[in-house]
Design a protein around this motif. Structure first.
Motif, PDB file in Angstrom:
ATOM      1  N   GLN A 298       0.833  -1.195   0.000  1.00 57.22           N
ATOM      2  CA  GLN A 298       0.000   0.000   0.000  1.00 57.22           C
ATOM      3  C   GLN A 298       0.878   1.260   0.000  1.00 57.22           C
ATOM      4  OE1 GLN A 298      -3.323   0.091  -0.365  1.00 57.22           O
ATOM      5  NE2 GLN A 298      -3.203  -2.140  -0.491  1.00 57.22           N
ATOM      6  N   THR A 299       1.844   1.195   0.852  1.00 54.94           N
ATOM      7  CA  THR A 299       2.788   2.308   0.929  1.00 54.94           C
ATOM      8  C   THR A 299       3.444   2.524  -0.419  1.00 54.94           C
ATOM      9  OG1 THR A 299       3.206   1.472   3.125  1.00 54.94           O
ATOM     10  CG2 THR A 299       4.667   3.253   2.370  1.00 54.94           C
ATOM     11  N   ILE A 300       3.856   1.415  -0.995  1.00 51.74           N
ATOM     12  CA  ILE A 300       4.490   1.453  -2.313  1.00 51.74           C
ATOM     13  C   ILE A 300       3.535   2.111  -3.291  1.00 51.74           C
ATOM     14  CG2 ILE A 300       5.205   0.013  -4.281  1.00 51.74           C
ATOM     15  CD1 ILE A 300       6.329  -1.940  -2.120  1.00 51.74           C
ATOM     16  N   LYS A 301       2.232   1.744  -3.155  1.00 46.92           N
ATOM     17  CA  LYS A 301       1.239   2.314  -4.083  1.00 46.92           C
ATOM     18  C   LYS A 301       1.225   3.843  -3.985  1.00 46.92           C
ATOM     19  CE  LYS A 301      -2.276  -1.243  -4.472  1.00 46.92           C
ATOM     20  NZ  LYS A 301      -3.489  -1.735  -3.858  1.00 46.92           N
ATOM     21  N   ARG A 302       1.495   4.295  -2.797  1.00 50.37           N
ATOM     22  CA  ARG A 302       1.503   5.752  -2.629  1.00 50.37           C
ATOM     23  C   ARG A 302       2.819   6.350  -3.108  1.00 50.37           C
ATOM     24  NH1 ARG A 302      -0.712   4.455   2.480  1.00 50.37           N
ATOM     25  NH2 ARG A 302       1.180   5.161   3.610  1.00 50.37           N
ATOM     26  N   GLY A 303       3.802   5.641  -3.659  1.00 53.31           N
ATOM     27  CA  GLY A 303       5.016   6.162  -4.269  1.00 53.31           C
ATOM     28  C   GLY A 303       6.254   5.767  -3.518  1.00 53.31           C
ATOM     29  N   TYR A 304       6.137   5.042  -2.460  1.00 52.63           N
ATOM     30  CA  TYR A 304       7.319   4.552  -1.763  1.00 52.63           C
ATOM     31  C   TYR A 304       7.843   3.345  -2.443  1.00 52.63           C
ATOM     32  CZ  TYR A 304       5.850   7.628   2.016  1.00 52.63           C
ATOM     33  OH  TYR A 304       5.446   8.705   2.735  1.00 52.63           O
ATOM     34  N   SER A 305       9.145   3.053  -2.194  1.00 52.44           N
ATOM     35  CA  SER A 305       9.702   1.807  -2.707  1.00 52.44           C
ATOM     36  C   SER A 305      10.591   1.189  -1.632  1.00 52.44           C
ATOM     37  CB  SER A 305      10.527   2.055  -3.989  1.00 52.44           C
ATOM     38  OG  SER A 305      11.534   3.005  -3.744  1.00 52.44           O
TER      39      SER A 305
ATOM     40  N   VAL B 124      24.378   0.637   3.525  1.00 48.97           N
ATOM     41  CA  VAL B 124      24.895   0.578   2.167  1.00 48.97           C
ATOM     42  C   VAL B 124      26.170   1.364   2.022  1.00 48.97           C
ATOM     43  CG1 VAL B 124      22.784   0.122   0.924  1.00 48.97           C
ATOM     44  CG2 VAL B 124      23.372   2.467   1.529  1.00 48.97           C
ATOM     45  N   LYS B 125      26.919   1.002   0.986  1.00 50.84           N
ATOM     46  CA  LYS B 125      28.138   1.656   0.605  1.00 50.84           C
ATOM     47  C   LYS B 125      27.973   2.016  -0.856  1.00 50.84           C
ATOM     48  CE  LYS B 125      30.392  -2.183   1.205  1.00 50.84           C
ATOM     49  NZ  LYS B 125      30.684  -3.456   1.372  1.00 50.84           N
ATOM     50  N   THR B 126      28.977   2.862  -1.293  1.00 54.92           N
ATOM     51  CA  THR B 126      28.967   3.220  -2.672  1.00 54.92           C
ATOM     52  C   THR B 126      29.292   2.023  -3.479  1.00 54.92           C
ATOM     53  OG1 THR B 126      29.956   5.285  -1.842  1.00 54.92           O
ATOM     54  CG2 THR B 126      29.785   5.017  -4.249  1.00 54.92           C
ATOM     55  N   LYS B 127      28.584   2.077  -4.676  1.00 57.30           N
ATOM     56  CA  LYS B 127      28.751   1.000  -5.629  1.00 57.30           C
ATOM     57  C   LYS B 127      27.940  -0.203  -5.347  1.00 57.30           C
ATOM     58  CE  LYS B 127      31.853   2.898  -8.330  1.00 57.30           C
ATOM     59  NZ  LYS B 127      31.739   3.440  -9.542  1.00 57.30           N
ATOM     60  N   ASP B 128      27.291  -0.207  -4.156  1.00 60.55           N
ATOM     61  CA  ASP B 128      26.365  -1.354  -3.891  1.00 60.55           C
ATOM     62  C   ASP B 128      25.229  -1.370  -4.894  1.00 60.55           C
ATOM     63  OD1 ASP B 128      27.735  -2.401  -1.732  1.00 60.55           O
ATOM     64  OD2 ASP B 128      26.276  -1.682  -0.255  1.00 60.55           O
ATOM     65  N   LYS B 129      24.994  -2.532  -5.335  1.00 56.17           N
ATOM     66  CA  LYS B 129      23.868  -2.710  -6.263  1.00 56.17           C
ATOM     67  C   LYS B 129      22.642  -3.121  -5.460  1.00 56.17           C
ATOM     68  CE  LYS B 129      26.361  -3.684 -10.380  1.00 56.17           C
ATOM     69  NZ  LYS B 129      27.177  -4.678 -11.013  1.00 56.17           N
ATOM     70  N   LEU B 130      21.597  -2.334  -5.604  1.00 60.97           N
ATOM     71  CA  LEU B 130      20.359  -2.583  -4.835  1.00 60.97           C
ATOM     72  C   LEU B 130      19.191  -2.904  -5.743  1.00 60.97           C
ATOM     73  CD1 LEU B 130      20.604   0.464  -2.360  1.00 60.97           C
ATOM     74  CD2 LEU B 130      21.474  -1.835  -2.046  1.00 60.97           C
ATOM     75  N   ASP B 131      18.243  -3.534  -5.146  1.00 55.55           N
ATOM     76  CA  ASP B 131      16.967  -3.800  -5.858  1.00 55.55           C
ATOM     77  C   ASP B 131      15.898  -2.890  -5.236  1.00 55.55           C
ATOM     78  OD1 ASP B 131      17.934  -5.959  -7.510  1.00 55.55           O
ATOM     79  OD2 ASP B 131      17.714  -7.288  -5.751  1.00 55.55           O
ATOM     80  N   LEU B 132      15.231  -2.133  -6.130  1.00 59.03           N
ATOM     81  CA  LEU B 132      14.122  -1.285  -5.668  1.00 59.03           C
ATOM     82  C   LEU B 132      12.802  -1.903  -6.070  1.00 59.03           C
ATOM     83  CD1 LEU B 132      15.146   2.452  -6.397  1.00 59.03           C
ATOM     84  CD2 LEU B 132      15.083   1.229  -4.243  1.00 59.03           C
ATOM     85  N   SER B 133      12.019  -2.198  -5.028  1.00 61.18           N
ATOM     86  CA  SER B 133      10.679  -2.743  -5.354  1.00 61.18           C
ATOM     87  C   SER B 133       9.670  -1.595  -5.428  1.00 61.18           C
ATOM     88  CB  SER B 133      10.250  -3.700  -4.249  1.00 61.18           C
ATOM     89  OG  SER B 133      10.964  -4.869  -4.290  1.00 61.18           O
ATOM     90  N   LEU B 134       9.052  -1.478  -6.547  1.00 56.22           N
ATOM     91  CA  LEU B 134       8.010  -0.478  -6.783  1.00 56.22           C
ATOM     92  C   LEU B 134       6.667  -1.174  -6.881  1.00 56.22           C
ATOM     93  CD1 LEU B 134      10.051   1.536  -9.384  1.00 56.22           C
ATOM     94  CD2 LEU B 134       9.590   2.171  -7.016  1.00 56.22           C
ATOM     95  N   MET B 135       5.639  -0.348  -7.082  1.00 53.63           N
ATOM     96  CA  MET B 135       4.288  -0.908  -7.119  1.00 53.63           C
ATOM     97  C   MET B 135       4.125  -1.936  -8.205  1.00 53.63           C
ATOM     98  SD  MET B 135       0.684   1.058  -7.576  1.00 53.63           S
ATOM     99  CE  MET B 135       0.784   1.083  -9.345  1.00 53.63           C
ATOM    100  N   ASP B 136       4.769  -1.647  -9.353  1.00 56.08           N
ATOM    101  CA  ASP B 136       4.504  -2.548 -10.456  1.00 56.08           C
ATOM    102  C   ASP B 136       5.756  -3.239 -10.963  1.00 56.08           C
ATOM    103  OD1 ASP B 136       5.587  -0.221 -11.185  1.00 56.08           O
ATOM    104  OD2 ASP B 136       4.246   0.150 -12.877  1.00 56.08           O
ATOM    105  N   GLY B 137       6.822  -3.298 -10.153  1.00 56.14           N
ATOM    106  CA  GLY B 137       7.991  -4.046 -10.578  1.00 56.14           C
ATOM    107  C   GLY B 137       9.239  -3.619  -9.770  1.00 56.14           C
TER     108      GLY B 137
END
Lengths: 417, 75
Positions: free
Chosen positions: A375-382, A397-410
């Motif tokens: 729901q939060t994500i739906k409101r624009g959070y990830s 986190v550190k620089t260069k870390d590769k992260l995964d961002l979960s959004l509402m639709d992917g």
């Protein structure tokens, strides 16, 4: 003056009255010779009886002439009995004859009358001296001629009527000069036998033929017999001295046999009657005794036990009732319980519980939904994750870390700069 | 009461008659009545038997010499 004179009728009536009331003239035994004999068509006899010097008119009515055993003729010598009376119409006296015999035979008749009178006076004919004839004899004796109709009739009649008897014949002369002694002797001999009844007699015949049975010696033999005697002489109309002395007079030999023995069918009937009476009376007796027994058992001592029994019965019944009742109430209680169980919510509506749970589940889900990050994500959070782990601080986190961002639709792969 | 000889038909019948009359009077106690009844039945049976078995009456002639013979009617 005329009063002195009477009429002829009056005179005749007076004479008739005198004669009719004279005892000597009421029964006259007269002997004489018949003359002027006339037989009237109606059966009466009119005649005169005469001797050498006198005569008398005689009349014999049809009722009396029937008994006369000969045909009267003029010149015949006769013995008559009768009464003297007056016939008013002609003023003549005459003899009204009621019995007539031929003279000669007439001598026999006189002897008969004399003997009869003598024996009667002596008491030989007395009714109270008569012995009883056995109804059912075992042995019957017969004094008669061994040939002729009489014995034949007697034997055949006895055999036909009552075959259970023994017949003993004592053969005898029955007519002639020696008959009287023979008959008397045979009666005496018969008395040495064990007989129940003795028949003495012969068949029909003339008065001379039957004469032996008018003899004194025969009369006395019959009178002295210890065995009851049935006389059977000649025919119905013949009366002999033997008949008067005998214990029973039979009109004929056949009649004697009928009086001596019973008819077998009558005896059989009587025997049956006795048997019926016998069983009836014993049945009656049993009924009465049964009744008595019932009356006794109905009384005192026997009545109480029944009461006691009834009380016990009652107690027993109430116990049974109680037992029944208590078991029923027990069952009822159990049934009630069963019913409550049966009626319980779970059993009657087994799905309502499920429904409850599912409601709760739905509520939880909606709660869960409010809390969901989506729901939060739906409101624009990830949501940032590294290697699947959620990053909630910059320190992670550190620089260069590769992260995964979960959004509402992917998801987006990003690099920390 | 020992019976010396067989009762004659008449004696049996008379006795039977006597018992029936006695029982009919109703004054005999039951036990005796049953006894009497049984006796009467025997008597009745005997009488029946005699009636049934009755043959021809025996006819004898007693001769002048005292001898006894069967007697036959001359036809």
């Amino acid at each position: 003056m005329n009063d002195k004179y009477i009429t002829v009728t009056q005179l005749t009536r007076y004479i008739k009255y005198k004669i009719d009331n004279d005892v000597n003239l009421n029964e006259v035994f007269l002997k004489g010779e018949i003359s002027n004999f006339k037989a009237h068509s109606r059966g009466h006899y009119y005649f005169t009886i005469k001797d050498e010097s006198s005569r008398i008119n005689a009349i014999m009515f049809a009722s009396a002439t029937k008994k006369v055993k000969f045909i009267p003729q003029d010149g015949m010598k006769v013995l008559v009995t009768g009464k003297i009376s007056v016939f008013e119409a002609n003023g003549g006296y005459q003899i009204y004859v009621n019995d007539m015999l031929e003279d000669g035979v007439g001598n026999l008749y006189i002897a008969y009358e004399q003997l009869k009178k003598r024996l009667e006076t002596e008491g030989l004919f007395r009714q109270e001296l008569k012995k009883k004839i056995k109804k059912i004899p075992t042995r019957v004796g017969v004094v008669t001629a061994p040939t002729g109709a009489a014995i034949k009739d007697i034997v055949s009649t006895i055999k036909r009527r009552w075959p259970l008897v023994e017949i003993y014949l004592f053969p005898s002369l029955v007519q002639g000069e020696n008959a009287k002694d023979d008959i008397a002797k045979q009666i005496e001999i018969a008395n040495s036998f064990d007989l129940d009844t003795l028949i003495v007699g012969r068949g029909g015949g003339s008065i001379e033929d039957l004469w032996a049975f008018n003899e004194e010696i025969v009369a006395r033999a019959i009178f002295n017999s210890n065995i009851p005697v049935i006389s059977a002489v000649g025919h119905e109309v013949d009366f002999t001295i033997a008949d008067f002395v005998a214990d029973l007079r039979a009109p004929t030999p056949t009649g004697a046999a009928e009086l001596a023995v019973p008819q077998i069918s009558d005896v059989a009937n009587y025997l049956n009657q006795l048997k019926i009476r016998l069983s009836k009376t014993i049945q009656h007796k049993l009924k009465i005794e049964k009744q008595k027994l019932i009356e006794i058992t109905d009384r005192y001592i026997f009545k109480n036990p029944i009461n006691i029994y009834q009380i016990k019965e009652q107690q027993f019944t109430s116990l049974i009732d109680r037992l029944k009742y208590s078991s029923i109430s027990l069952i009822n209680a159990k049934e009630k319980k069963l019913l409550t169980i049966k009626n319980s919510y779970v059993i009657t509506k087994p799905f309502s519980m499920v429904d409850n749970k599912s409601n709760k589940y739905l509520q939880l889900i909606s709660k869960l939904e409010t809390l969901s990050p989506l729901q939060t994500i739906k409101r624009g959070y990830s949501i940032a994750k590294r290697d699947g782990k959620v990053i909630s601080s910059v320190k992670d986190v550190k620089t260069k870390d590769k992260l995964d961002l979960s959004l509402m639709d992917g998801e987006i792969k990003v690099e920390v700069l | 009461m020992a019976e010396k000889k067989e009762l004659s038909f008449e004696e049996s019948l008379l006795k039977l008659e006597e018992i029936v009359k006695k029982l009919e009077s109703g004054e005999v106690p039951l036990d005796d009545a049953i006894k009497e009844f049984n006796e009467a039945m025997v008597l009745a049976k005997n009488c029946d038997q005699k009636l049934k078995n009755a043959e021809e009456a025996i006819t004898k002639i007693v001769n002048s010499d005292g001898s006894i013979e069967d007697f036959k009617i001359e036809e």
